[in-house]
Design a protein around this motif. Structure first.
Motif, PDB file in Angstrom:
ATOM      1  N   ARG A 292       0.854  -1.180   0.000  1.00  0.00           N
ATOM      2  CA  ARG A 292       0.000   0.000   0.000  1.00  0.00           C
ATOM      3  C   ARG A 292       0.895   1.236   0.000  1.00  0.00           C
ATOM      4  NH1 ARG A 292      -5.203   1.210   1.402  1.00  0.00           N
ATOM      5  NH2 ARG A 292      -5.633  -0.909   2.098  1.00  0.00           N
ATOM      6  N   GLY A 293       0.720   2.086  -1.018  1.00  0.00           N
ATOM      7  CA  GLY A 293       1.588   3.238  -1.194  1.00  0.00           C
ATOM      8  C   GLY A 293       1.632   4.164   0.002  1.00  0.00           C
ATOM      9  N   LEU A 294       0.465   4.443   0.594  1.00  0.00           N
ATOM     10  CA  LEU A 294       0.407   5.375   1.717  1.00  0.00           C
ATOM     11  C   LEU A 294       1.162   4.825   2.922  1.00  0.00           C
ATOM     12  CD1 LEU A 294      -0.809   8.144   2.200  1.00  0.00           C
ATOM     13  CD2 LEU A 294      -2.838   7.045   3.147  1.00  0.00           C
ATOM     14  N   SER A 295       1.031   3.513   3.165  1.00  0.00           N
ATOM     15  CA  SER A 295       1.769   2.887   4.262  1.00  0.00           C
ATOM     16  C   SER A 295       3.262   2.910   3.984  1.00  0.00           C
ATOM     17  CB  SER A 295       1.310   1.439   4.457  1.00  0.00           C
ATOM     18  OG  SER A 295      -0.068   1.387   4.778  1.00  0.00           O
ATOM     19  N   GLY A 296       3.627   2.710   2.721  1.00  0.00           N
ATOM     20  CA  GLY A 296       5.038   2.760   2.342  1.00  0.00           C
ATOM     21  C   GLY A 296       5.636   4.137   2.574  1.00  0.00           C
ATOM     22  N   ALA A 297       4.843   5.176   2.260  1.00  0.00           N
ATOM     23  CA  ALA A 297       5.324   6.546   2.470  1.00  0.00           C
ATOM     24  C   ALA A 297       5.550   6.813   3.949  1.00  0.00           C
ATOM     25  CB  ALA A 297       4.312   7.533   1.890  1.00  0.00           C
ATOM     26  N   ALA A 298       4.699   6.238   4.799  1.00  0.00           N
ATOM     27  CA  ALA A 298       4.843   6.424   6.245  1.00  0.00           C
ATOM     28  C   ALA A 298       6.107   5.751   6.768  1.00  0.00           C
ATOM     29  CB  ALA A 298       3.619   5.872   6.962  1.00  0.00           C
ATOM     30  N   LYS A 299       6.604   4.771   6.021  1.00  0.00           N
ATOM     31  CA  LYS A 299       7.813   4.057   6.440  1.00  0.00           C
ATOM     32  C   LYS A 299       9.064   4.589   5.755  1.00  0.00           C
ATOM     33  CE  LYS A 299       5.169  -0.171   7.291  1.00  0.00           C
ATOM     34  NZ  LYS A 299       4.893  -1.550   6.837  1.00  0.00           N
ATOM     35  N   GLY A 300       8.914   5.695   5.010  1.00  0.00           N
ATOM     36  CA  GLY A 300      10.090   6.322   4.424  1.00  0.00           C
ATOM     37  C   GLY A 300      10.208   6.239   2.920  1.00  0.00           C
ATOM     38  N   PHE A 301       9.308   5.504   2.261  1.00  0.00           N
ATOM     39  CA  PHE A 301       9.329   5.461   0.805  1.00  0.00           C
ATOM     40  C   PHE A 301       8.910   6.812   0.229  1.00  0.00           C
ATOM     41  CE2 PHE A 301       9.024   0.908   1.571  1.00  0.00           C
ATOM     42  CZ  PHE A 301       9.791   0.364   0.560  1.00  0.00           C
ATOM     43  N   ASP A 302       9.481   7.180  -0.894  1.00  0.00           N
ATOM     44  CA  ASP A 302       8.975   8.327  -1.638  1.00  0.00           C
ATOM     45  C   ASP A 302       7.521   8.069  -2.011  1.00  0.00           C
ATOM     46  OD1 ASP A 302       9.470  10.791  -3.536  1.00  0.00           O
ATOM     47  OD2 ASP A 302       8.593   9.231  -4.811  1.00  0.00           O
ATOM     48  N   ARG A 303       6.630   9.047  -1.796  1.00  0.00           N
ATOM     49  CA  ARG A 303       5.192   8.823  -2.000  1.00  0.00           C
ATOM     50  C   ARG A 303       4.883   8.413  -3.436  1.00  0.00           C
ATOM     51  NH1 ARG A 303      -0.114  10.240  -0.225  1.00  0.00           N
ATOM     52  NH2 ARG A 303      -1.418   8.952  -1.568  1.00  0.00           N
ATOM     53  N   VAL A 304       5.495   9.076  -4.405  1.00  0.00           N
ATOM     54  CA  VAL A 304       5.207   8.746  -5.810  1.00  0.00           C
ATOM     55  C   VAL A 304       5.639   7.313  -6.113  1.00  0.00           C
ATOM     56  CG1 VAL A 304       5.749   9.287  -8.211  1.00  0.00           C
ATOM     57  CG2 VAL A 304       5.302  11.141  -6.586  1.00  0.00           C
ATOM     58  N   LYS A 305       6.849   6.966  -5.708  1.00  0.00           N
ATOM     59  CA  LYS A 305       7.332   5.597  -5.969  1.00  0.00           C
ATOM     60  C   LYS A 305       6.512   4.570  -5.174  1.00  0.00           C
ATOM     61  CE  LYS A 305      12.048   6.540  -7.472  1.00  0.00           C
ATOM     62  NZ  LYS A 305      11.835   7.984  -7.734  1.00  0.00           N
ATOM     63  N   GLY A 306       6.133   4.946  -3.945  1.00  0.00           N
ATOM     64  CA  GLY A 306       5.308   4.033  -3.154  1.00  0.00           C
ATOM     65  C   GLY A 306       3.975   3.761  -3.832  1.00  0.00           C
ATOM     66  N   ASP A 307       3.344   4.808  -4.360  1.00  0.00           N
ATOM     67  CA  ASP A 307       2.072   4.619  -5.067  1.00  0.00           C
ATOM     68  C   ASP A 307       2.264   3.797  -6.333  1.00  0.00           C
ATOM     69  OD1 ASP A 307       0.666   5.934  -3.146  1.00  0.00           O
ATOM     70  OD2 ASP A 307       0.290   7.749  -4.311  1.00  0.00           O
ATOM     71  N   GLN A 308       3.398   3.993  -7.009  1.00  0.00           N
ATOM     72  CA  GLN A 308       3.668   3.185  -8.206  1.00  0.00           C
ATOM     73  C   GLN A 308       3.838   1.712  -7.835  1.00  0.00           C
ATOM     74  OE1 GLN A 308       7.044   5.418  -9.607  1.00  0.00           O
ATOM     75  NE2 GLN A 308       5.808   6.630 -11.032  1.00  0.00           N
ATOM     76  N   MET A 309       4.468   1.443  -6.687  1.00  0.00           N
ATOM     77  CA  MET A 309       4.583   0.066  -6.213  1.00  0.00           C
ATOM     78  C   MET A 309       3.199  -0.511  -5.904  1.00  0.00           C
ATOM     79  SD  MET A 309       7.890   0.697  -3.759  1.00  0.00           S
ATOM     80  CE  MET A 309       7.992  -0.937  -3.043  1.00  0.00           C
ATOM     81  N   GLY A 310       2.329   0.318  -5.335  1.00  0.00           N
ATOM     82  CA  GLY A 310       0.960  -0.119  -5.079  1.00  0.00           C
ATOM     83  C   GLY A 310       0.221  -0.443  -6.363  1.00  0.00           C
ATOM     84  N   MET A 311       0.457   0.360  -7.415  1.00  0.00           N
ATOM     85  CA  MET A 311      -0.172   0.085  -8.715  1.00  0.00           C
ATOM     86  C   MET A 311       0.269  -1.281  -9.236  1.00  0.00           C
ATOM     87  SD  MET A 311       0.273   3.692 -10.727  1.00  0.00           S
ATOM     88  CE  MET A 311       0.234   5.227  -9.791  1.00  0.00           C
ATOM     89  N   LEU A 312       1.557  -1.602  -9.080  1.00  0.00           N
ATOM     90  CA  LEU A 312       2.057  -2.908  -9.523  1.00  0.00           C
ATOM     91  C   LEU A 312       1.404  -4.036  -8.731  1.00  0.00           C
ATOM     92  CD1 LEU A 312       5.857  -2.112  -9.978  1.00  0.00           C
ATOM     93  CD2 LEU A 312       4.125  -2.358 -11.763  1.00  0.00           C
ATOM     94  N   ALA A 313       1.146  -3.791  -7.452  1.00  0.00           N
ATOM     95  CA  ALA A 313       0.460  -4.803  -6.631  1.00  0.00           C
ATOM     96  C   ALA A 313      -0.928  -5.100  -7.184  1.00  0.00           C
ATOM     97  CB  ALA A 313       0.383  -4.328  -5.176  1.00  0.00           C
ATOM     98  N   THR A 314      -1.631  -4.071  -7.657  1.00  0.00           N
ATOM     99  CA  THR A 314      -2.962  -4.305  -8.225  1.00  0.00           C
ATOM    100  C   THR A 314      -2.880  -5.128  -9.504  1.00  0.00           C
ATOM    101  OG1 THR A 314      -3.133  -2.317  -9.648  1.00  0.00           O
ATOM    102  CG2 THR A 314      -3.707  -2.054  -7.315  1.00  0.00           C
ATOM    103  N   VAL A 315      -1.783  -4.980 -10.238  1.00  0.00           N
ATOM    104  CA  VAL A 315      -1.614  -5.771 -11.469  1.00  0.00           C
ATOM    105  C   VAL A 315      -1.437  -7.245 -11.111  1.00  0.00           C
ATOM    106  CG1 VAL A 315      -0.176  -6.152 -13.508  1.00  0.00           C
ATOM    107  CG2 VAL A 315      -0.660  -3.813 -12.747  1.00  0.00           C
ATOM    108  N   ILE A 316      -0.642  -7.518 -10.072  1.00  0.00           N
ATOM    109  CA  ILE A 316      -0.456  -8.909  -9.636  1.00  0.00           C
ATOM    110  C   ILE A 316      -1.802  -9.528  -9.249  1.00  0.00           C
ATOM    111  CG2 ILE A 316       0.542 -10.358  -7.803  1.00  0.00           C
ATOM    112  CD1 ILE A 316       2.934  -8.412  -7.772  1.00  0.00           C
ATOM    113  N   ASN A 317      -2.588  -8.802  -8.467  1.00  0.00           N
ATOM    114  CA  ASN A 317      -3.904  -9.317  -8.063  1.00  0.00           C
ATOM    115  C   ASN A 317      -4.818  -9.516  -9.266  1.00  0.00           C
ATOM    116  OD1 ASN A 317      -3.280  -9.398  -5.338  1.00  0.00           O
ATOM    117  ND2 ASN A 317      -4.107  -7.364  -4.913  1.00  0.00           N
TER     118      ASN A 317
END
Length: 236
Positions: free
Chosen positions: A58-83
């Motif tokens: 989840r991008g927002l959770s990733g941002a809270a742990k130090g991920f860049d928000r844009v990259k975190g959201d992009q990682m979340g988008m990839l997660a939706t593709v896997i699902n």
């Protein structure tokens, strides 16, 4: 089943795909979803689906742990593709054709999304699984669901969750919480209820898109909603 709607946009929770595992995809839950969706699609209802990615990232959770928000959201988008690929595989495994369309170019993993391509897919009797959120950071998959529902002129947006509707408070925390059978958008704003993020809620409200929030984890509920049974909560 006498369908209440002809074309639906079904929003599925990524977290629900975890089942009892705590992370990733529970094959039993995935197959249960696929079987329900296949029965609906084979009854003649056109089904478009947007799935969250919270079971993986989840991008927002990733941002809270130090991920860049844009990259975190992009990682979340990839997660939706896997699902989305997992659900597509499960549907095709039981004989229901499906097509994965992605908001961000990922050919050959998924074909580029456009409303025209999605409508063509639905017209062919295939389930259109739309992955990658809106394709932009700072927007949730709830907002993506609302946007796709409006774009595809769906009759209703169905939000499948683990709770059987909208309550005055979180029923998992407050045993006195009372369920709404129906509620208007104005009431949602006035009561401060968060069934989705405000961007998604406003988009649905401004375009007259009805929402039904229901428990997708109980097999058979999707068909009951589409048959017009009093399942979940209608937002209008």
């Amino acid at each position: 089943m006498k369908p209440e709607y002809k074309r639906i946009l079904l929003k599925l929770s990524g977290e629900s795909l975890m089942g009892q595992q705590g992370y990733g995809i529970d094959p039993q839950r995935l197959n249960s979803y696929a079987e329900q969706i296949a029965r609906v699609a084979q009854s003649g209802i056109e089904v478009a689906i947007v799935i969250g990615g919270g079971n993986i990232f989840r991008g927002l959770s990733g941002a809270a742990k130090g991920f860049d928000r844009v990259k975190g959201d992009q990682m979340g988008m990839l997660a939706t593709v896997i699902n989305s690929l997992a659900l597509s595989s499960a549907l095709e495994g039981i004989g229901q054709p499906a097509r994965v369309l992605t908001a961000v170019g990922m050919f050959p993993i998924g074909e580029p999304y456009s409303p025209m391509c999605a409508q063509e897919t639905l017209g062919q009797g295939k389930v259109a699984i739309i992955a990658g959120g809106t394709g932009n950071p700072f927007f949730t998959t709830d907002t993506a669901s609302a946007l796709r529902a409006v774009e595809l002129r769906a009759d209703v947006m169905l939000k499948g969750t683990r709770v059987d509707g909208i309550y005055t408070a979180d029923p998992e925390k407050d045993p006195t919480a009372v369920k709404f059978d129906k509620i208007t958008y104005d009431e949602i704003y006035n009561k401060g209820l968060r069934i989705m993020d405000l961007t998604a809620t406003t988009l649905c409200r401004e375009n007259g898109m009805k929402i039904v929030v229901f428990d997708m984890d109980t097999p058979g509920n999707l068909e009951k909603v589409l048959a017009g049974e009093n399942i979940g909560t209608l937002v209008y």
